[in-house]
Design a protein around this motif. Structure first.
Motif, PDB file in Angstrom:
ATOM      1  N   THR A   1      -3.268   5.744  -1.332  1.00 20.49           N
ATOM      2  CA  THR A   1      -3.949   4.657  -1.696  1.00 20.49           C
ATOM      3  C   THR A   1      -4.715   4.267  -0.835  1.00 20.49           C
ATOM      4  O   THR A   1      -5.010   4.793   0.309  1.00 20.49           O
ATOM      5  CB  THR A   1      -2.678   3.633  -1.526  1.00 20.49           C
ATOM      6  OG1 THR A   1      -1.953   4.109  -1.574  1.00 20.49           O
ATOM      7  CG2 THR A   1      -2.534   2.276  -2.293  1.00 20.49           C
TER       8      THR A   1
ATOM      9  N   THR B   1      -2.102  -2.347  -5.394  1.00 20.41           N
ATOM     10  CA  THR B   1      -3.571  -2.318  -4.897  1.00 20.41           C
ATOM     11  C   THR B   1      -3.751  -3.659  -5.208  1.00 20.41           C
ATOM     12  O   THR B   1      -5.674  -4.274  -4.745  1.00 20.41           O
ATOM     13  CB  THR B   1      -4.824  -1.203  -4.897  1.00 20.41           C
ATOM     14  OG1 THR B   1      -4.660  -1.724  -6.827  1.00 20.41           O
ATOM     15  CG2 THR B   1      -4.319  -0.099  -4.712  1.00 20.41           C
ATOM     16  N   THR B   2      -3.563  -4.444  -5.938  1.00 24.39           N
ATOM     17  CA  THR B   2      -3.589  -6.073  -6.001  1.00 24.39           C
ATOM     18  C   THR B   2      -2.401  -6.609  -6.581  1.00 24.39           C
ATOM     19  O   THR B   2      -1.448  -5.791  -7.286  1.00 24.39           O
ATOM     20  CB  THR B   2      -4.590  -5.684  -7.957  1.00 24.39           C
ATOM     21  OG1 THR B   2      -6.171  -5.605  -7.938  1.00 24.39           O
ATOM     22  CG2 THR B   2      -5.045  -7.474  -8.148  1.00 24.39           C
TER      23      THR B   2
ATOM     24  N   ASP C   1     -10.228   1.114  -6.874  1.00 24.60           N
ATOM     25  CA  ASP C   1      -8.742   1.287  -6.101  1.00 24.60           C
ATOM     26  C   ASP C   1      -8.002   2.377  -6.459  1.00 24.60           C
ATOM     27  O   ASP C   1      -8.235   2.449  -8.393  1.00 24.60           O
ATOM     28  CB  ASP C   1      -8.440  -0.460  -6.687  1.00 24.60           C
ATOM     29  CG  ASP C   1      -9.283  -1.187  -5.563  1.00 24.60           C
ATOM     30  OD1 ASP C   1     -10.060  -0.691  -4.336  1.00 24.60           O
ATOM     31  OD2 ASP C   1      -8.308  -2.759  -5.915  1.00 24.60           O
TER      32      ASP C   1
ATOM     33  N   ALA D   1      -8.495   1.648  -1.512  1.00 28.66           N
ATOM     34  CA  ALA D   1      -9.186   0.304  -1.714  1.00 28.66           C
ATOM     35  C   ALA D   1     -10.919   0.811  -1.885  1.00 28.66           C
ATOM     36  O   ALA D   1     -11.149   0.925  -1.000  1.00 28.66           O
ATOM     37  CB  ALA D   1      -8.342  -0.374  -1.384  1.00 28.66           C
TER      38      ALA D   1
ATOM     39  N   LEU E   1      -8.288  -5.503  -0.545  1.00 27.35           N
ATOM     40  CA  LEU E   1      -7.478  -5.642  -1.318  1.00 27.35           C
ATOM     41  C   LEU E   1      -7.944  -7.190  -2.231  1.00 27.35           C
ATOM     42  O   LEU E   1      -8.631  -7.566  -1.729  1.00 27.35           O
ATOM     43  CB  LEU E   1      -5.925  -5.660  -1.245  1.00 27.35           C
ATOM     44  CG  LEU E   1      -5.305  -4.673  -0.091  1.00 27.35           C
ATOM     45  CD1 LEU E   1      -4.037  -5.204  -0.041  1.00 27.35           C
ATOM     46  CD2 LEU E   1      -6.340  -2.808  -0.789  1.00 27.35           C
TER      47      LEU E   1
ATOM     48  N   LEU F   1       0.669  -1.109   0.286  1.00 28.60           N
ATOM     49  CA  LEU F   1      -0.660  -0.016  -0.074  1.00 28.60           C
ATOM     50  C   LEU F   1       0.838   0.963  -0.240  1.00 28.60           C
ATOM     51  O   LEU F   1       0.617   2.002  -0.636  1.00 28.60           O
ATOM     52  CB  LEU F   1      -0.812   0.354   1.092  1.00 28.60           C
ATOM     53  CG  LEU F   1      -2.071  -1.042   1.041  1.00 28.60           C
ATOM     54  CD1 LEU F   1      -2.351  -1.080   2.522  1.00 28.60           C
ATOM     55  CD2 LEU F   1      -2.806  -1.235   0.183  1.00 28.60           C
TER      56      LEU F   1
END
Length: 433
Positions: free
Chosen positions: A421, A129-130, A380, A423, A154, A124
């Motif tokens: 960041t 995020t993935t 995201d 999500a 996430l 993060l």
């Protein structure tokens, strides 16, 4: 009170591969991202969208910064967090000296949870995020990782490593137990919230034919799970696979014979493939995870972009921690650009950011879910600060185009460039906190 959230900044996302289309990206210098219940409602020019907001909507002001989809890292090993930057003359001795002893500790749930929590926070902090994540052979390591990812909501794919030969006794599975425990984990975690399961044979040399066959059976029984493994990373490894599977046409062909080339299969490295291999990947929908940083660190070789593009193989970027030396996808772009140049290919910044966002989503068969800002996609996203460091600020104030701006961010940026960041529309990292 309005459930709508709005974010004002420069907005960038992709709708196609810039190498294949002249209209691949959407850029709004003064833009607005509108989110409702964790999903994208709209993304576009601020002046066009501001009057569509419900009365009382709070607009988070990120002007001077860039909002783009969260980065997608398609190949990373969370158990290797504590052994990142370990010296070794090559891949195979690096595995024996550092990787396997480190992974032994993940039988302990408390140890696994501690590393998983740090690992997720590091992702993060770098705007990822993935991710497609390798655990260890221990079910405890998988439970710990999915628990940490779930705590931050996430979207991740991960799985128990399957190894039943050519590894230390303390990590060795059996074909039957590896398949049984993988299936148990599929039922426990797959499609629970934003978690997704990935069948994870480490690489062909550490799996018998019986284990690869059982993995193929699971891949057919659960077609919406992922398959992740390594292929053609290192010439010594390729020669080893040839000696173990002499009847196979190529290293990739070993996996193909067991039904492991399909959509939602992710193959890391893919350096020492030939055109027949690449064509087979394109035909089956299997994707390439390029790991420039670790390939340079371990001296494995240079990925051939031109050959992959001729066959139109799906490409994505990955950090490959801990062979890779940074969690930052920006630093990974820096190394990827140089690898491409050494192989005679010029990679524009737009394409590198595409591969780290929509390219990753397409490789994972998740377009429309993550990777861009189409209506209905999960919200995201990362907030990038082009003035994060004195040098970056000095360089970006002199940029005359979007390409030049993004190139400077990719080549000079790192975790400090990530201001925040998000999500599913919720802030999960704020720089300095």
């Amino acid at each position: 009170m309005s459930t709508v959230k709005a974010f004002r900044a420069s907005i960038l996302h992709f709708t196609a591969d810039p190498a294949m289309s002249d209209k691949a990206h959407s850029w709004h210098e003064d833009g607005l991202l509108v989110v409702v219940q964790g999903r994208v409602l709209a993304a576009g020019d601020y002046d066009r969208l501001k009057d569509t907001l419900p009365p009382g909507t709070q607009v988070r002001d990120y002007r001077g910064k860039i909002i783009m989809p969260g980065f997608i890292d398609t190949h990373i090993h969370y158990p290797q967090t504590d052994m990142i930057a370990s010296p070794a003359p090559g891949l195979l001795p690096w595995l024996d000296t550092y990787t396997f002893p480190t992974e032994r500790q993940f039988k302990d749930p408390e140890h696994a949870r501690g590393v998983a929590d740090f690992f997720v926070k590091e992702l993060l902090r770098c705007g990822t995020t993935t991710a497609m994540v390798y655990c260890t052979v221990h079910q405890e390591s998988v439970d710990a990782f999915f628990g940490a990812a779930e705590a931050h909501n996430l979207r991740v794919a991960a799985g128990k490593v399957m190894m039943d030969r050519h590894c230390p006794d303390f990590l060795q599975d059996t074909a039957e137990r590896g398949a049984r425990e993988s299936e148990e984990l599929i039922h426990r975690w797959h499609n629970k919230g934003r978690n997704m399961y990935a069948l994870t044979p480490r690489f062909a040399p550490t799996s018998t034919e019986a284990q690869l066959a059982m993995c193929g059976e699971l891949a057919r029984a659960y077609p919406d799970t992922y398959v992740q493994t390594h292929v053609a990373e290192n010439t010594d490894e390729v020669a080893w696979v040839k000696s173990l599977f002499p009847e196979a046409r190529s290293y990739l062909d070993v996996y193909d014979k067991f039904g492991l080339l399909r959509k939602r299969s992710m193959y890391a490295h893919c350096i020492w493939l030939d055109d027949e291999d690449r064509a087979r990947m394109a035909d089956t929908g299997a994707a390439v995870s390029m790991c420039a940083t670790s390939n340079l660190f371990l001296g494995s070789g240079l990925f051939d972009f031109a050959a992959a593009d001729r066959q139109q193989v799906a490409l994505s970027l990955a950090t490959d921690v801990g062979g890779g030396t940074s969690f930052s996808m920006l630093q990974t772009m820096n190394e990827t650009y140089k690898v491409a140049r050494m192989g005679g290919t010029y990679l524009p910044a737009l394409r590198m950011f595409y591969m780290a966002t929509l390219g990753g989503a397409r490789s994972m068969q998740l377009e429309g879910t993550v990777g861009n800002f189409v209506a209905g996609a999960e919200a995201d996203f990362v907030v990038l600060d082009p003035k994060a460091t004195p040098l970056l600020e000095r360089r970006t104030t002199r940029c005359d185009s979007l390409e030049e701006l993004l190139f400077a961010v990719a080549l000079l940026g790192d975790d400090r460039t990530v201001a925040a960041t998000y999500a599913a529309g919720a802030q999960v990292h704020q720089r300095g906190e």
